[in-house]
Design a protein around this motif. Structure first.
Motif, PDB file in Angstrom:
ATOM      1  N   UNK A 168      85.673  -1.971   5.463  1.00  9.86           N
ATOM      2  CA  UNK A 168      86.817  -1.956   4.540  1.00  9.86           C
ATOM      3  C   UNK A 168      87.495  -0.590   4.519  1.00  9.86           C
ATOM      4  N   UNK A 169      86.722   0.457   4.697  1.00 13.08           N
ATOM      5  CA  UNK A 169      87.291   1.798   4.658  1.00 13.08           C
ATOM      6  C   UNK A 169      87.950   2.190   5.970  1.00 13.08           C
ATOM      7  N   UNK A 212      82.296  -8.700   5.391  1.00 14.86           N
ATOM      8  CA  UNK A 212      82.755  -8.595   6.782  1.00 14.86           C
ATOM      9  C   UNK A 212      81.801  -7.776   7.631  1.00 14.86           C
ATOM     10  N   UNK A 213      81.238  -6.745   6.996  1.00 16.98           N
ATOM     11  CA  UNK A 213      80.308  -5.872   7.714  1.00 16.98           C
ATOM     12  C   UNK A 213      79.084  -6.651   8.193  1.00 16.98           C
ATOM     13  N   UNK A 214      78.499  -7.410   7.293  1.00 20.83           N
ATOM     14  CA  UNK A 214      77.301  -8.176   7.638  1.00 20.83           C
ATOM     15  C   UNK A 214      77.582  -9.297   8.630  1.00 20.83           C
ATOM     16  N   UNK A 215      78.705  -9.998   8.446  1.00 22.20           N
ATOM     17  CA  UNK A 215      79.053 -11.109   9.334  1.00 22.20           C
ATOM     18  C   UNK A 215      79.316 -10.614  10.756  1.00 22.20           C
ATOM     19  N   UNK A 216      80.004  -9.487  10.873  1.00 24.94           N
ATOM     20  CA  UNK A 216      80.272  -8.937  12.209  1.00 24.94           C
ATOM     21  C   UNK A 216      78.970  -8.506  12.880  1.00 24.94           C
ATOM     22  N   UNK A 263      58.909 -11.118  11.825  1.00 26.38           N
ATOM     23  CA  UNK A 263      59.813  -9.969  11.922  1.00 26.38           C
ATOM     24  C   UNK A 263      61.168 -10.381  11.357  1.00 26.38           C
ATOM     25  N   UNK A 264      61.689  -9.560  10.460  1.00 23.70           N
ATOM     26  CA  UNK A 264      62.971  -9.870   9.814  1.00 23.70           C
ATOM     27  C   UNK A 264      63.877  -8.644   9.923  1.00 23.70           C
ATOM     28  N   UNK A 265      65.070  -8.856  10.457  1.00 25.22           N
ATOM     29  CA  UNK A 265      66.080  -7.797  10.551  1.00 25.22           C
ATOM     30  C   UNK A 265      66.913  -7.813   9.274  1.00 25.22           C
ATOM     31  N   UNK A 266      67.064  -6.638   8.680  1.00 20.40           N
ATOM     32  CA  UNK A 266      67.792  -6.518   7.416  1.00 20.40           C
ATOM     33  C   UNK A 266      68.982  -5.586   7.638  1.00 20.40           C
ATOM     34  N   UNK A 267      70.168  -6.047   7.244  1.00 18.58           N
ATOM     35  CA  UNK A 267      71.376  -5.230   7.411  1.00 18.58           C
ATOM     36  C   UNK A 267      72.343  -5.565   6.288  1.00 18.58           C
ATOM     37  N   UNK A 268      72.838  -4.533   5.644  1.00 18.72           N
ATOM     38  CA  UNK A 268      73.799  -4.780   4.581  1.00 18.72           C
ATOM     39  C   UNK A 268      73.912  -3.605   3.639  1.00 18.72           C
ATOM     40  N   UNK A 269      74.684  -3.808   2.611  1.00 17.09           N
ATOM     41  CA  UNK A 269      74.950  -2.781   1.612  1.00 17.09           C
ATOM     42  C   UNK A 269      73.791  -2.757   0.609  1.00 17.09           C
TER      43      UNK A 269
END
Length: 851
Positions: A168-169, A212-216, A263-269
């Motif tokens: 977004x920034x 959008x960050x996570x979906x991309x 195993x779990x990948x974690x990504x986000x705010x």
């Protein structure tokens, strides 16, 4: 431009050479949970408003608007900025006689920062003696910059955002005044997939935030996974809506608890509900190996690690160099003005360069506490910066270098303000700042040109819960997109094996791998990582784990019992050196010798009535044909050749035809001999003319014609049967035309049957010198043997089939020899006087005298 290009080339060469080095000097971080601070190590957003003054001036550390409850993490961030200002202000090579000063405003609540700034941020208006700021550095929380962005734009104040990159920034139309220091995570999905490939994790879960960050990130991750045959076990998309999250919480929990993915990948705010989600899962003791980015490596307000697991956590952090002198600077900072006990020993990580384990610690978990703590608590050699701190540090230097460039180019004028302040054109400086590049004191090249920014490199850390209140964080590898494809990942297996059993304990798979000998069987509507294992088909193998298809063995090889290897087939044939071959050859030689002896006896006693009365010539022909019958059986033994295959069939057919036709001729001779003794019969001329003797050449000629037709159309040949007996190659003579073979065999059978019928009808004739009964028995044996041969021959395989054929030749020939000639030899050798012509006449005269 030439200098800039040369600098880039030199930097890349140096960077690649450093990356090629092995991780022989691992970086270990001793992380301490702070249960006394209810904030944990929560990020606090800070504003660093930069202005300039002439001469050397020192920033007043921690003297401005800093909340008393600010976290140690924020103190670490502020210290990084002050350290950069101190270095720049003391460096006469960058901004001589000019000092960079900063006003710091930090608070836990973003709205409070709003209230602090709104008083001074009024578009196009400044009060008398009001301080004008050159640029504002913000971070690490992106939402604050997102909300305050328009106000900063209207006030013509540029902004450097030092937190984690956010899509977004990056909208230049909405935020033309904002520059993100953190590079975009374009290579992060590839890096995480490379790590999964290294550890052979093929069944992986993903948790992202619903933005959008996570979906991309998920989209790019899917592409990398599909390319490397890694499957998504589940995808948790954590919503920002609190009410919706409450409804979805059970679904999130059900997805992860029901999945076999370890195993779990974690990504986000991390400022989203993602943090709450993991706090709930920690309470429910969900144990997985978490793979995440550095912003999720945090201690929550309950004093526990956010990504808490007995399996540990793997963190990807942007690669950065150590900044020398940072530890010494922190030692000069006094924190006595703060009610919160800020101890730099309790900062969210303390950095040690540690050697590999002591000699008596082969595994970290087996190290005695005394030895381990003695090893860990050594005098620290330095203290590291976090990603945000490092970005902030580089941001201060970027501002300094852009101002320095402005002074050199004299693109702007500076005017004195009461002889104390300097003013620069912020927008021109900001425009110049976005194009410069420099090497920071840590040795890293900082390229501010977004279009020429290199893909981010990552350090890979492993975090484990060492004790109740401590965690150990170790660098286990690095990822660089500058390396050739397939070599971007460098992992220190030595450290992994010492610190953890991750390779043995964490196997994130959907299905148990198919062992060698089995193949995968994929099911419809299931991921390719989920499959069943089925044995390979016959004579096919799989010599590796998880083979999609089995490999067929070559024709001259066969699969072993486990179907993991192809083994050379054993070549077999009826050989002279094996017991069966020796036995059959011995019988053939024995009966050949016996027949020759009988022939010799008949030749020696050819003048005796027993020899003369039974057609002496036919007896010799029959004995000679029997000798050849026994000899032809030897052609079936030994390694077949094209010559032996043709000879064994033709000689067998011809000599047996001669033998059978001779028996038929002898039988007809006997019948004719008794018939012509009856008065009034006119058949004497047949016997006297030797007509029965023509039976032999006529019958033999017919058989030769059949054999010639056989050889002319489809002759016998050497054949290798690869499939008749498992694991063996049978070398034998193929009959060629099966019809011709059975015609030849059937013709011999007809001759034998005719001989049997004629002999059977003549069995009651006077038997003093009548051999009709002997001929009957011999043909009975002959026919019985060959009638039995047919089903037995077709029910056997390989060399046994050849042995049956040889045995039938020997037994049928021996039957004729024994049934016809053995009784005669007995009479000739042992009872010669009894069956002399004189005795024969006495027997027939006595009854007539009596009458």
């Amino acid at each position: 431009m030439a200098k800039i290009f040369s600098l880039i080339v030199v930097f890349l060469v140096l960077k690649l050479s450093f990356l090629f080095c092995h991780l022989s000097d691992p970086k270990c971080f001793w992380r301490i949970k702070d249960t006394e601070n209810y904030l944990g190590d929560k990020d606090v957003d800070c504003f660093f408003s930069i202005y300039t003054k002439e001469g050397y001036m020192k920033n007043a550390y921690f003297s401005e608007n800093i909340d008393k409850q600010v976290t140690p993490k924020a103190i670490h961030l502020i210290s990084s900025a002050y350290f950069a200002f101190e270095e720049i202000n003391r460096n006469i090579q960058i901004l001589p006689n000019i000092s960079l000063l900063v006003k710091v405003e930090c608070n836990l609540i973003a709205e409070s920062v709003w209230s602090l700034n709104k008083k001074e941020i009024i578009p196009n208006y400044y009060c008398t003696n009001q301080r004008r700021y050159l640029i504002v550095l913000t971070g690490p929380i992106w939402i604050t910059s997102y909300k305050l962005g328009p106000i900063l734009y209207f006030s013509k104040t540029p902004e450097l955002y030092c937190g984690y990159f956010h899509l977004r920034l990056s909208d230049q139309e909405q935020f033309p005044h904002l520059y993100q220091m953190t590079p975009k995570d374009t290579s992060l999905p590839i890096a995480m997939v490379s790590l999964a490939v290294h550890f052979r994790w093929i069944w992986v879960g993903v948790i992202i935030t619903d933005d959008d960050h996570g979906i991309q990130f998920l989209s790019e991750l899917r592409v990398g996974m599909e390319r490397n045959t890694i499957c998504l076990a589940f995808v948790n998309i954590i919503t920002y809506d609190e009410m919706l999250y409450i409804k979805m919480a059970h679904k999130y929990y059900h997805q992860i608890i029901m999945s076999s993915a370890q195993v779990v990948i974690v990504y986000g705010d991390k400022e989203s509900l993602l943090q709450l989600n993991f706090m709930l899962w920690n309470f429910k003791n969900i144990q997985r190996l978490w793979v995440a980015v550095s912003q999720l490596d945090m201690i929550t307000m309950i004093g526990d690690f956010m990504l808490n697991s007995k399996h540990g956590t793997i963190i990807f952090s942007h690669q950065q160099s150590e900044v020398s002198g940072f530890k010494q600077f922190l030692q000069t900072v006094h924190t006595s003005n703060f009610s919160n006990d800020i101890s730099f020993a309790k900062l969210w990580w303390t950095y040690f360069k540690c050697s590999l384990p002591p000699p008596n610690c082969t595994k970290l978990k087996n190290c005695p506490n005394k030895t381990l703590f003695k090893w860990l608590f050594v005098p620290p050699l330095g203290m590291s910066m976090s990603e945000t701190c490092y970005n902030l540090y580089n941001s201060v230097y970027a501002v300094a270098h852009s101002l320095h460039e402005m002074l050199l180019q004299q693109v702007d004028t500076c005017s004195e303000n009461d002889g104390m302040a300097l003013e620069f054109n912020s927008w021109k400086m900001f425009s110049l700042l976005k194009t410069i590049q420099f090497v920071n004191p840590g040795g890293d090249l900082v390229n501010m040109n977004q279009d020429r920014k290199l893909n981010a490199d990552y350090d890979i850390f492993y975090i484990m819960n060492f004790r109740k209140k401590e965690g150990l964080k170790m660098k286990i590898g690095k990822f660089s997109s500058h390396f050739p494809n397939g070599q971007e990942l460098l992992v220190s297996d030595e450290i992994i094996e010492w610190a953890t059993d991750i390779k043995q304990t964490v196997a994130s798979i959907c299905s148990v791998p198919c062992r060698p000998g089995l193949r995968k069987f994929f099911q419809e509507e299931k991921a390719v990582c989920c499959f069943d294992c089925y044995p390979c088909p016959e004579n096919e193998i799989s010599n590796m784990t998880d083979m999609d298809q089995c490999v067929k063995c070559p024709e001259d090889e066969y699969a072993n019992s486990d179907q993991t290897n192809c083994i050379k087939k054993i070549v077999i044939f009826l050989d002279y050196e094996e017991p069966l071959g020796i036995a059959l050859a011995g019988l053939a030689v024995f009966f050949t010798s016996l027949t020759a002896m009988v022939l010799c006896v008949f030749l020696k006693y050819r003048d005796t009535p027993i020899v003369k009365s039974n057609n002496e010539t036919l007896s010799y022909v029959l004995l000679i044909s029997l000798i050849f019958c026994f000899i032809c059986s030897l052609l079936y033994i030994g390694y077949p050749s094209i010559v032996s295959c043709i000879l064994q069939q033709t000689i067998f057919a011809i000599v047996f035809t001669v033998a059978a036709s001779t028996v038929l001729a002898k039988t007809i001779t006997v019948v004719l001999a008794f018939k012509i003794t009856v008065p009034g019969k006119r058949l004497r001329w047949l016997l006297l003319s030797g007509a029965p003797n023509y039976i032999i050449p006529i019958c033999t000629l017919i058989q030769m014609i059949l054999c010639g037709f056989w050889l002319g159309t489809s002759p016998p040949f050497v054949d290798a049967d690869l499939h008749m007996v498992h694991g063996h190659i049978i070398i034998l003579c193929n009959k060629g035309s099966v019809i011709a073979f059975y015609c030849v065999l059937g013709y011999m059978g007809c001759l034998a049957l005719a001989s049997f019928i004629v002999a059977f009808l003549a069995r009651n004739l006077p038997d003093t010198f009548n051999e009709a009964k002997l001929l009957t028995f011999s043909m009975l044996v002959f026919c019985s043997v060959w009638i039995t041969f047919l089903p037995v021959y077709h029910s056997t395989k390989g060399k046994t089939m050849v042995a049956v054929e040889v045995f039938c030749i020997l037994s049928s020939s021996a039957g004729i020899l024994i049934c016809i000639f053995l009784p005669k030899c007995y009479i000739i050798l042992l009872r010669a006087q009894t069956h002399s012509l004189h005795e024969f006449r006495k027997i027939h005269v006595k009854p007539s005298n009596t009458n």
